[in-house]
Design an enzyme around this catalytic site. Structure first.
Site, PDB file in Angstrom:
ATOM      1  N   SER A 172       0.809  -1.209   0.000  1.00 52.88           N
ATOM      2  CA  SER A 172       0.000   0.000   0.000  1.00 52.88           C
ATOM      3  C   SER A 172       0.853   1.275   0.000  1.00 52.88           C
ATOM      4  CB  SER A 172      -0.947  -0.043   1.207  1.00 52.88           C
ATOM      5  OG  SER A 172      -1.911   0.972   1.131  1.00 52.88           O
ATOM      6  N   ASP A 180      10.064   5.553  -9.984  1.00 57.08           N
ATOM      7  CA  ASP A 180       9.610   6.181 -11.227  1.00 57.08           C
ATOM      8  C   ASP A 180      10.362   7.475 -11.527  1.00 57.08           C
ATOM      9  OD1 ASP A 180       7.856   4.150 -11.684  1.00 57.08           O
ATOM     10  OD2 ASP A 180       6.041   5.272 -11.198  1.00 57.08           O
ATOM     11  N   LYS A 209      -0.495  -4.153  -3.562  1.00 57.59           N
ATOM     12  CA  LYS A 209      -1.802  -3.608  -3.175  1.00 57.59           C
ATOM     13  C   LYS A 209      -1.945  -2.203  -3.757  1.00 57.59           C
ATOM     14  CE  LYS A 209      -4.769  -2.462   0.760  1.00 57.59           C
ATOM     15  NZ  LYS A 209      -4.952  -1.041   0.445  1.00 57.59           N
TER      16      LYS A 209
END
Length: 553
Positions: free
Chosen positions: A294, A305, A319
């Site tokens: 999460s 990223d 998740k």
């Protein structure tokens, strides 16, 4: 609430449902609202008739709660009903705050015990220790109570007193504590690992997680840290906004961290960093594993990223679902999945599709053929549908069956109980070592203890024997199987020698916990954790570190 009031409230709710059915009965048969009202009416009628005619007395509250939970279980594991009596526990889980004595309790060796007092809070300050057996809380005998009930007795408004009676060894002690507001830090430990490398353990994402990380980073930089390891292993996640705040410690203002997309417009949100970063240049390694979930995955994924960090460890849980808490009647709540989140590259890392169930009712994993390719800021390839994949993949660490047996049978725990009663102090966590003399004492102590176990090879031979008997080959290979059994039959005495180092490590962790609590365990692990060693190796070669952030790598 007495039974009469409970039943009155229950039937009042049925009346409301009935009115809703009448109101909605004018909708056409294919309208979703009509279907919803019709099924609610059926459900209410069923419970009403059960209450009237079932041979035994039923509890409407319990029956309806079971029905609600079964219904929600059909959706996903994260959508859950929170009745009024559990609202305090839910608040503690999300905020990390409660009124109490500051101690983790549990049942070990069949007895309710203090498992870990939190440093600086009433339990620890008042002298309660790990393995203190709980006998009474105020006037209530808690020997046979479950830990949930004991926890409720210990909690209460700040500045109120509670008296606890415990047994320590052969002594019975009465300790008076004054409850206070307990705020559990999201960063249980930070410190220098070696040279110029600092380490931050982030265990939760409750209120102030971003601030906790920022303060830890400031302190480490003051100590000379020029490289940082951010440890997200075993972090189950928490508040989404705190994940954004943690990323903001390392990423410039105005950058997208995550966006949520769901069925309703009000859950469509884009979350960006809102302030200047504390340090946007310091080399960063983020550690993740299969229990990082999460909010942990938002942080790890966003930093990956933006090519801001090298990720080390194992693929995260996967998740990518967002939960919102919605109030219901009678002070109950429902925590339900309202959206999926997408990190800066555009990928959603949800690994299981709960809309497609197998015959056992389990969701299905996204097949590799359907996973889509995305790119990081530097052009590195990353993929959706299977959690966050680290840049450096490590294998999971395994322990010998003898070590596992000694720990799970609480033999290490029991030996250290006796050790702690005889020793008032030990060296600092990173300096303390289990000496050969102490280890020999442990081995001698084990002589009359039961800790039998089956090695993996022995289990394989047992399976071979079963299959051979089932397929009628046993008589043909019986002699060979007996020879195999004889050659691999484990000797506990020999394995205490063979696996001495890892058993010593288990002993050290348990001993350190008695004197330095959770921080001590984490500090002691810095020098004996092979995954941290792997992170350090990345930092030791600046060209290697840079290569992992380049498209070519």
């Amino acid at each position: 609430m007495n039974k009469f009031v409970s039943r009155k409230a229950f039937f009042t709710s049925l009346t409301v449902i009935g009115i809703a059915v009448l109101t909605l009965s004018f909708y056409p048969k294919n309208d979703k609202l009509f279907d919803l009202a019709k099924n609610l009416d059926i459900f209410a009628s069923l419970v009403r008739e059960l209450d009237s005619y079932y041979v035994d007395e039923i509890d409407p509250n319990q029956l309806v709660t079971v029905g609600i939970n079964a219904m929600l279980a059909e959706l996903d594991p994260y959508t859950e009903f929170i009745p009024e009596e559990e609202s305090d526990d839910f608040r503690v889980m999300t905020t990390g705050e409660y009124g109490g004595v500051g101690a983790l309790i549990g049942n070990r060796l069949g007895r309710n015990m203090i498992m870990m007092p939190y440093e600086g809070f009433p339990a620890q300050v008042s002298g309660l220790k790990v393995a203190d057996e709980l006998l009474k809380v105020d006037t209530v005998n808690v020997i046979d109570k479950n830990t949930g009930d004991i926890s409720k007795l210990l909690k209460g408004p700040a500045n109120t007193e509670v008296n606890v009676v415990v047994k320590r060894g052969e002594d019975t002690l009465s300790v008076k504590l004054t409850r206070k507001k307990i705020v559990i830090s999201n960063v249980p430990y930070h410190g220098m690992v070696e040279g110029e490398t600092g380490y931050i353990k982030l265990s939760d994402f409750t209120t102030n997680a971003g601030q906790d990380v920022a303060l830890a980073l400031q302190d480490l930089k003051a100590q000379g840290a020029k490289k940082i390891i951010l440890d997200l292993r075993d972090n189950p996640g928490g508040i989404l906004l705190e994940a954004v705040n943690v990323v903001n410690v390392f990423i410039p203002k105005g950058r997208e961290v995550v966006k949520t997309i769901g069925k309703l417009d009000k859950v469509l949100s884009e979350y960006k960093t809102r302030s200047s970063p504390l340090d946007k240049e310091i080399p960063l390694v983020v550690m993740i594993n299969e229990r990082s979930a999460s909010a942990s995955e938002i942080v790890a994924g966003a930093l990956q990223d933006y090519d801001r960090a090298v990720l080390v460890g194992r693929t995260s849980f996967g998740k990518g679902l967002v939960q919102s808490t919605i109030p219901l009647s009678y002070n109950s709540q429902v925590k339900l999945t309202t959206a999926k989140y997408y990190i800066p590259s555009g990928r959603c890392i949800q690994a299981i599709d709960y809309s497609i169930k197998d015959e056992d009712g389990n969701g299905s994993y996204v097949p590799d053929s359907l996973r889509q390719e995305f790119q990081t800021k530097n052009g590195r390839k990353v993929y959706d549908g299977a959690g966050i994949e680290p840049d450096i993949e490590l294998s999971s660490r395994s322990f010998a069956p003898i070590t596992y047996s000694l720990v799970t049978r609480s033999l290490v725990f029991s030996f250290v109980n006796e050790f702690a009663l005889k020793h008032d102090s030990i060296a600092r966590p990173r300096e303390f070592e289990v000496s050969d003399e102490l280890y020999t004492s442990f081995v001698d102590w084990l002589q009359d203890k039961e800790y039998d176990y089956t090695t993996r090879v022995e289990k394989t031979i047992e399976d071979l024997e079963k299959y051979a008997e089932r397929e009628k080959y046993f008589e043909d290979i019986k002699e060979e199987i007996e020879k195999l059994k004889s050659s691999v039959s484990h000797s506990k005495e020999q394995e205490l020698v063979t696996f001495k180092d890892e058993i010593k490590e288990a002993l050290k962790d348990e001993i350190v916990s008695r004197y330095y609590y959770q921080k001590g365990i984490l500090e002691a692990a810095l020098d004996q954790d092979p995954e941290i060693e792997s992170a350090l190796q990345v930092f030791n070669d600046s060209e290697l570190y840079a290569s992992y952030l380049s498209p070519e790598k």
